[in-house]
Design a protein around this motif. Structure first.
Motif, PDB file in Angstrom:
ATOM      1  N   ALA A 192      77.952  88.133  75.230  1.00  0.00           N
ATOM      2  CA  ALA A 192      76.994  88.248  76.336  1.00  0.00           C
ATOM      3  C   ALA A 192      76.785  86.867  76.937  1.00  0.00           C
ATOM      4  CB  ALA A 192      75.664  88.817  75.855  1.00  0.00           C
ATOM      5  N   ASP A 193      76.496  86.805  78.242  1.00  0.00           N
ATOM      6  CA  ASP A 193      76.258  85.529  78.921  1.00  0.00           C
ATOM      7  C   ASP A 193      74.753  85.332  79.119  1.00  0.00           C
ATOM      8  OD1 ASP A 193      76.284  87.709  80.662  1.00  0.00           O
ATOM      9  OD2 ASP A 193      77.966  86.963  81.820  1.00  0.00           O
ATOM     10  N   MET A 194      74.327  84.059  79.190  1.00  0.00           N
ATOM     11  CA  MET A 194      72.897  83.761  79.164  1.00  0.00           C
ATOM     12  C   MET A 194      72.369  83.070  80.416  1.00  0.00           C
ATOM     13  SD  MET A 194      72.220  82.396  75.266  1.00  0.00           S
ATOM     14  CE  MET A 194      73.181  80.892  75.455  1.00  0.00           C
TER      15      MET A 194
ATOM     16  N   GLY B 266      72.073  89.704  86.072  1.00  0.00           N
ATOM     17  CA  GLY B 266      71.838  90.570  84.928  1.00  0.00           C
ATOM     18  C   GLY B 266      72.157  89.969  83.583  1.00  0.00           C
ATOM     19  N   HIS B 267      72.355  88.649  83.521  1.00  0.00           N
ATOM     20  CA  HIS B 267      72.641  88.036  82.240  1.00  0.00           C
ATOM     21  C   HIS B 267      71.448  88.158  81.286  1.00  0.00           C
ATOM     22  CE1 HIS B 267      75.970  85.253  84.109  1.00  0.00           C
ATOM     23  NE2 HIS B 267      76.109  86.526  84.419  1.00  0.00           N
ATOM     24  N   ASP B 268      70.252  88.261  81.843  1.00  0.00           N
ATOM     25  CA  ASP B 268      69.081  88.522  81.009  1.00  0.00           C
ATOM     26  C   ASP B 268      69.232  89.847  80.283  1.00  0.00           C
ATOM     27  OD1 ASP B 268      69.001  89.722  83.537  1.00  0.00           O
ATOM     28  OD2 ASP B 268      66.819  89.603  83.717  1.00  0.00           O
ATOM     29  N   GLY B 269      69.747  90.860  80.985  1.00  0.00           N
ATOM     30  CA  GLY B 269      69.981  92.164  80.369  1.00  0.00           C
ATOM     31  C   GLY B 269      71.130  92.152  79.388  1.00  0.00           C
ATOM     32  N   HIS B 270      72.210  91.430  79.713  1.00  0.00           N
ATOM     33  CA  HIS B 270      73.353  91.354  78.802  1.00  0.00           C
ATOM     34  C   HIS B 270      72.940  90.733  77.475  1.00  0.00           C
ATOM     35  CE1 HIS B 270      75.969  90.939  82.699  1.00  0.00           C
ATOM     36  NE2 HIS B 270      75.403  92.117  82.591  1.00  0.00           N
ATOM     37  N   THR B 271      72.193  89.629  77.553  1.00  0.00           N
ATOM     38  CA  THR B 271      71.714  88.964  76.338  1.00  0.00           C
ATOM     39  C   THR B 271      70.837  89.898  75.524  1.00  0.00           C
ATOM     40  OG1 THR B 271      71.833  86.759  77.330  1.00  0.00           O
ATOM     41  CG2 THR B 271      70.314  87.038  75.494  1.00  0.00           C
TER      42      THR B 271
ATOM     43  N   HIS C 283      79.452  94.032  81.551  1.00  0.00           N
ATOM     44  CA  HIS C 283      78.651  93.583  82.685  1.00  0.00           C
ATOM     45  C   HIS C 283      77.987  94.787  83.335  1.00  0.00           C
ATOM     46  CE1 HIS C 283      77.331  91.283  86.151  1.00  0.00           C
ATOM     47  NE2 HIS C 283      77.914  90.192  85.677  1.00  0.00           N
ATOM     48  N   ASN C 284      76.709  94.656  83.652  1.00  0.00           N
ATOM     49  CA  ASN C 284      76.059  95.699  84.437  1.00  0.00           C
ATOM     50  C   ASN C 284      76.705  95.744  85.810  1.00  0.00           C
ATOM     51  OD1 ASN C 284      73.866  94.681  86.716  1.00  0.00           O
ATOM     52  ND2 ASN C 284      74.354  93.091  85.192  1.00  0.00           N
ATOM     53  N   TRP C 285      76.722  96.935  86.436  1.00  0.00           N
ATOM     54  CA  TRP C 285      77.437  97.063  87.705  1.00  0.00           C
ATOM     55  C   TRP C 285      76.636  97.897  88.698  1.00  0.00           C
ATOM     56  CZ3 TRP C 285      81.079  93.674  88.097  1.00  0.00           C
ATOM     57  CH2 TRP C 285      81.900  93.667  89.239  1.00  0.00           C
ATOM     58  N   PRO C 286      75.906  97.246  89.608  1.00  0.00           N
ATOM     59  CA  PRO C 286      75.231  97.982  90.681  1.00  0.00           C
ATOM     60  C   PRO C 286      76.248  98.759  91.509  1.00  0.00           C
ATOM     61  CG  PRO C 286      74.396  95.733  90.547  1.00  0.00           C
ATOM     62  CD  PRO C 286      75.601  95.797  89.655  1.00  0.00           C
TER      63      PRO C 286
ATOM     64  N   LYS D  98      92.634  86.167  73.050  1.00  0.00           N
ATOM     65  CA  LYS D  98      92.554  87.339  72.184  1.00  0.00           C
ATOM     66  C   LYS D  98      92.664  88.610  73.015  1.00  0.00           C
ATOM     67  CE  LYS D  98      91.560  84.848  68.528  1.00  0.00           C
ATOM     68  NZ  LYS D  98      92.431  84.802  67.313  1.00  0.00           N
ATOM     69  N   PRO D  99      93.200  89.691  72.433  1.00  0.00           N
ATOM     70  CA  PRO D  99      93.141  90.971  73.135  1.00  0.00           C
ATOM     71  C   PRO D  99      91.693  91.436  73.220  1.00  0.00           C
ATOM     72  CG  PRO D  99      93.922  91.281  70.895  1.00  0.00           C
ATOM     73  CD  PRO D  99      93.836  89.792  71.115  1.00  0.00           C
ATOM     74  N   GLY D 100      91.398  92.265  74.207  1.00  0.00           N
ATOM     75  CA  GLY D 100      90.036  92.737  74.349  1.00  0.00           C
ATOM     76  C   GLY D 100      89.849  93.523  75.614  1.00  0.00           C
ATOM     77  N   CYS D 101      88.587  93.824  75.917  1.00  0.00           N
ATOM     78  CA  CYS D 101      88.287  94.661  77.080  1.00  0.00           C
ATOM     79  C   CYS D 101      86.909  94.315  77.624  1.00  0.00           C
ATOM     80  CB  CYS D 101      88.345  96.137  76.694  1.00  0.00           C
ATOM     81  SG  CYS D 101      88.071  97.276  78.077  1.00  0.00           S
ATOM     82  N   TYR D 102      86.834  94.270  78.937  1.00  0.00           N
ATOM     83  CA  TYR D 102      85.610  93.954  79.677  1.00  0.00           C
ATOM     84  C   TYR D 102      85.250  95.185  80.498  1.00  0.00           C
ATOM     85  CZ  TYR D 102      82.626  91.134  82.830  1.00  0.00           C
ATOM     86  OH  TYR D 102      81.603  90.609  83.574  1.00  0.00           O
ATOM     87  N   VAL D 103      84.082  95.765  80.259  1.00  0.00           N
ATOM     88  CA  VAL D 103      83.709  97.031  80.901  1.00  0.00           C
ATOM     89  C   VAL D 103      82.531  96.826  81.848  1.00  0.00           C
ATOM     90  CG1 VAL D 103      84.485  98.275  78.849  1.00  0.00           C
ATOM     91  CG2 VAL D 103      82.040  97.756  79.114  1.00  0.00           C
ATOM     92  N   TRP D 104      82.369  97.784  82.763  1.00  0.00           N
ATOM     93  CA  TRP D 104      81.248  97.785  83.688  1.00  0.00           C
ATOM     94  C   TRP D 104      80.322  98.947  83.340  1.00  0.00           C
ATOM     95  CZ3 TRP D 104      84.687  97.650  88.721  1.00  0.00           C
ATOM     96  CH2 TRP D 104      85.331  96.404  88.798  1.00  0.00           C
TER      97      TRP D 104
END
Length: 396
Positions: free
Chosen positions: A73-75, A100-105, A163-166, A342-348
């Motif tokens: 999460a980002d801050m 929305g970094h407040d929400g991600h954290t 990441h949150n996505w409006p 690293k392998p991985g995935c970033y979702v909305w």
């Protein structure tokens, strides 16, 4: 939906709004990092601090497996004056959480707390690292954490982001393999002509006319150099030159960005920009130089990890709530650096309609607390899907 029962949801909403009220910019997330460390300690997790200055990492292990993953999460906040008037609006002039970094954290803190408090009942065998990263907005905090030894000190087989996505409704999630966010490159073009009196333009080389021609010509780079099915964006965002009404200036500067999804496209665009600069300089008798500043690489999800995330989203939200064919975003994201390693995935994760100013980087934006339980549930179920004792994803 198959959400977890989270008895401390009210606490999470309070934490999220507290972070929103006290935004901090890149590498200065001191109060936020203290809050994160304190919340982790309250549920028995030790916070490791110091990577990328303000980064915080906590680890939770169970069983004997050597498998491990990271959740990130980002801050950080943005240099933007908030125009909301609710009680948790920013207390710092010129700073706000508009992404929305407040929400991600907060969602990752919620997942850490839920897992720590229910570790005996959860089906996983391995290690999960909770990564609270500073400086996502333009400063590349992910790259700094990696340079500081993130993956050496905290070995992990895969890494995941959210990441949150409006614009995506609450209760829906987008998961796409391959490029999901563009890479970004800043450019700076210096135009040197010959200054003169505005009444006698024939005695000079008009840098502003040259610059204007260049701005228009740059709009042909994508349209006339890329295959129509390829994607890139060239945007001029600044044009500076001159100080007086009656003087044609010696110099002018243009700045902007190039966004693309792969290195070949980026190289093609840069070559086209350089040719335009050279040609226009020759046509007008000016001197033009261009400098490229490569910022974030494209964010590219690996296929296997994306499929795991899709499976989790289907089970959590319902098969009709999973979006699998969303167009990638031309926005950039420094989680890309982690996916290079690293392998991985970033979702909305859907944040709601995205209307009335509630779009990313807008002074009226606010994270939707209604999606806090969705994010927490997703993280916990993802850990069990990847590290489950009976996992059938082929990694055991």
């Amino acid at each position: 939906m198959s959400l977890l029962h989270i008895p401390f949801l009210a606490d999470l909403a309070t934490i999220r709004r507290d972070i929103h009220a006290y935004p901090e910019l890149a590498f200065n997330e001191l109060r936020t990092a203290d809050l994160v460390a304190r919340e982790l300690a309250s549920c028995g997790l030790r916070a490791h601090r110091g990577l990328a200055r303000t980064g915080v990492i906590a680890t939770l292990s169970k069983g004997s497996s050597c498998r491990s993953i990271g959740l990130r999460a980002d801050m950080d906040a943005l240099p933007l004056e908030e125009k909301n008037d609710f009680s948790h609006r920013s207390t710092s002039d010129g700073l706000m959480h508009a992404c929305g970094h407040d929400g991600h954290t907060t969602m990752l803190l919620g997942a850490a707390r839920y897992m720590a408090e229910n570790v005996a009942e959860l089906d996983f065998d391995g290690t999960v690292h909770f990564i609270f990263q500073p400086a996502e907005e333009s400063e590349g905090g992910a790259a700094v954490m990696i340079a500081d030894g993130l993956f050496e000190q905290f070995p992990m087989d895969a890494v995941f982001g959210l990441h949150n996505w409006p614009g995506i409704p609450v209760g829906e999630m987008a998961v796409m393999p391959g490029p999901v966010m563009a890479g970004t490159c800043a450019f700076e073009i210096w135009v040197h002509g010959h200054g003169c009196h505005a009444a006698m333009p024939h005695q000079g080389v008009d840098t502003l006319v040259v610059s204007s021609q260049l701005v228009l010509a740059l709009q042909t780079v994508v349209a006339r150099n890329l295959h129509p099915c390829e994607s890139a964006v060239v945007s001029v965002t600044q044009m500076h030159g001159g100080e007086a009404w009656n003087i044609i200036p010696d110099d002018a500067v243009l700045r902007g960005t190039i966004r693309s999804f792969n290195a070949a496209t980026q190289a093609l665009v840069e070559g086209a920009v350089e040719r335009l600069c050279s040609g226009i300089a020759s046509a007008f008798g000016a001197q033009i130089s261009v400098r490229f500043d490569h910022r974030y690489p494209p964010t590219v999800n690996s296929v296997a990890e994306s499929e795991i995330c899709r499976r989790v989203a289907r089970e959590l939200l319902g098969p009709d709530k999973l979006r699998v064919d969303e167009l990638p975003s031309m926005g950039a994201e420094d989680f890309a650096y982690m996916l290079l390693e690293k392998p991985g995935c970033y979702v909305w994760l859907g944040n709601g309609p995205g209307s009335g100013g509630c779009t990313l980087h807008n002074p009226h934006y606010d994270f939707n607390d209604e999606i806090l339980p969705l994010g927490v549930s997703y993280w916990v179920k993802l850990v069990q899907a990847v590290l489950g004792a009976r996992s059938d994803d082929g990694r055991g």
